[in-house]
Design a protein around this motif. Structure first.
Motif, PDB file in Angstrom:
ATOM      1  N   LEU A 180       0.825  -1.206   0.000  1.00 59.62           N
ATOM      2  CA  LEU A 180       0.000   0.000   0.000  1.00 59.62           C
ATOM      3  C   LEU A 180       0.861   1.259   0.000  1.00 59.62           C
ATOM      4  CD1 LEU A 180      -2.796  -1.003   2.556  1.00 59.62           C
ATOM      5  CD2 LEU A 180      -2.905  -1.075   0.053  1.00 59.62           C
ATOM      6  N   ARG A 181       1.915   1.261   0.784  1.00 59.38           N
ATOM      7  CA  ARG A 181       2.789   2.437   0.843  1.00 59.38           C
ATOM      8  C   ARG A 181       3.499   2.671  -0.482  1.00 59.38           C
ATOM      9  NH1 ARG A 181       5.067   1.006   6.932  1.00 59.38           N
ATOM     10  NH2 ARG A 181       3.330   2.005   8.080  1.00 59.38           N
ATOM     11  N   SER A 182       3.897   1.584  -1.147  1.00 62.87           N
ATOM     12  CA  SER A 182       4.553   1.722  -2.443  1.00 62.87           C
ATOM     13  C   SER A 182       3.582   2.225  -3.506  1.00 62.87           C
ATOM     14  CB  SER A 182       5.165   0.386  -2.877  1.00 62.87           C
ATOM     15  OG  SER A 182       6.259   0.056  -2.045  1.00 62.87           O
ATOM     16  N   ILE A 183       2.335   1.760  -3.429  1.00 66.12           N
ATOM     17  CA  ILE A 183       1.328   2.256  -4.362  1.00 66.12           C
ATOM     18  C   ILE A 183       1.130   3.753  -4.160  1.00 66.12           C
ATOM     19  CG2 ILE A 183      -1.123   2.188  -4.978  1.00 66.12           C
ATOM     20  CD1 ILE A 183      -1.054  -0.825  -4.315  1.00 66.12           C
ATOM     21  N   LYS A 184       1.033   4.174  -2.914  1.00 65.00           N
ATOM     22  CA  LYS A 184       0.851   5.603  -2.641  1.00 65.00           C
ATOM     23  C   LYS A 184       2.007   6.421  -3.203  1.00 65.00           C
ATOM     24  CE  LYS A 184       0.355   9.051   1.016  1.00 65.00           C
ATOM     25  NZ  LYS A 184       0.305   9.321   2.468  1.00 65.00           N
ATOM     26  N   GLU A 185       3.222   5.933  -3.033  1.00 60.47           N
ATOM     27  CA  GLU A 185       4.403   6.684  -3.458  1.00 60.47           C
ATOM     28  C   GLU A 185       4.522   6.765  -4.978  1.00 60.47           C
ATOM     29  OE1 GLU A 185       9.297   6.643  -2.891  1.00 60.47           O
ATOM     30  OE2 GLU A 185       8.027   5.258  -1.746  1.00 60.47           O
ATOM     31  N   HIS A 186       4.105   5.720  -5.680  1.00 64.17           N
ATOM     32  CA  HIS A 186       4.367   5.646  -7.127  1.00 64.17           C
ATOM     33  C   HIS A 186       3.105   5.698  -7.987  1.00 64.17           C
ATOM     34  CE1 HIS A 186       8.635   4.663  -6.513  1.00 64.17           C
ATOM     35  NE2 HIS A 186       8.213   3.966  -5.471  1.00 64.17           N
ATOM     36  N   ALA A 187       1.939   5.823  -7.369  1.00 65.24           N
ATOM     37  CA  ALA A 187       0.673   5.722  -8.102  1.00 65.24           C
ATOM     38  C   ALA A 187       0.610   6.655  -9.309  1.00 65.24           C
ATOM     39  CB  ALA A 187      -0.499   6.010  -7.166  1.00 65.24           C
TER      40      ALA A 187
END
Length: 263
Positions: A180-187
């Motif tokens: 989830l954190r990676s999605i937020k950072e790279h979305a």
């Protein structure tokens, strides 16, 4: 997210094979409208389709002929049959939008009017049986403008946290919160249009509550939360830099409910 096809699109539909028999009625009707009595869409008619339906005002006959050649067009009649037309909608006619090249399509129709560049088992680094699960393939997918990320979520071994893995296989899990954190950072590194996270849920109710809290805390105001039941979805333009969640009750829950109903 790909260019608009004016009511010829899908939303949250995972399309892995594209046989002509699976073509929606809208596609079949369009093909019939732009093909001849023998069931072939000629270069000239495909050119008309590109201009009239796809609004590609600069499309040429050469463009139409190239599309036909790419999809095994009938060599004698120089045209597309239904299966070739259906396939070309997912590649030549509707490739993923590249914001760096500029967006010239109308992005104000409901989201369901568009094809969406969709990932499947987005967390796998290799095969579906024994590879590692990681946030790295998710990041790479987002950097390629993929707009739908699929996560299979399961309880960890202690049943007190959530992992992402391909269930009932030897795949090594990755923590949901990391994904989830990676999605937020790279979305929105490649596109500002909305990202949809599809959750294949295999959790107990208490862990579902934990996931809801994780998602809310991670994405905050980025999360799209309709205040009331929607008759139709908002447009991609109005959903820029928003994250949407798509999920359904766990299969295990549905199966147990079915068993209870038979008693």
């Amino acid at each position: 997210m790909s260019k608009q096809t004016y009511k010829v699109g899908f939303f949250f539909r995972r399309q892995f094979t594209m046989a002509a028999a699976e073509a929606p009625a809208d596609i079949k009707n369009l093909f019939k409208r732009y093909s001849d009595d023998s069931g072939v869409m000629s270069v000239q008619n495909l050119h008309r389709f590109l201009i009239e339906i796809q609004k590609e005002k600069n499309a040429s006959l050469d463009n139409a002929e190239a599309i036909i050649n790419n999809h095994g067009g009938d060599s004698k009649q120089k045209g597309l049959q239904l299966d070739g037309f259906f396939n070309c909608l997912f590649s030549d006619v509707n490739p993923p939008l590249d914001p760096k090249l500029g967006i010239h399509h109308d992005m104000n129709a409901p989201l369901s009017h568009y094809y969406i560049y969709t990932g499947h088992n987005s967390y796998l680094t290799g095969n579906q049986l024994s590879s590692d699960c990681s946030d790295i393939p998710i990041i790479q997918a987002l950097q390629r403008s993929v707009r739908v990320i699929e996560l299979d979520i399961w309880p960890n071994s202690d049943k007190d946290d959530i992992e992402v893995l391909h269930g009932r296989t030897l795949t090594a899990p990755v923590a949901l919160i990391k994904c989830l954190r990676s999605i937020k950072e790279h979305a929105f590194s490649a596109s500002e249009y909305p990202v949809v996270i599809t959750l294949e849920d295999h959790l107990t109710p208490d862990l579902q509550e934990k996931v809801a809290e994780m998602i809310t805390q991670t994405f905050g105001d980025m999360l799209f939360s309709p205040s009331e039941s929607l008759k139709e979805l908002p447009s991609p333009e109005s959903l820029r830099k928003r994250v949407m969640i798509s999920t359904k009750p766990p299969k295990e829950y549905l199966q147990s409910k079915e068993v209870k109903g038979k008693r």
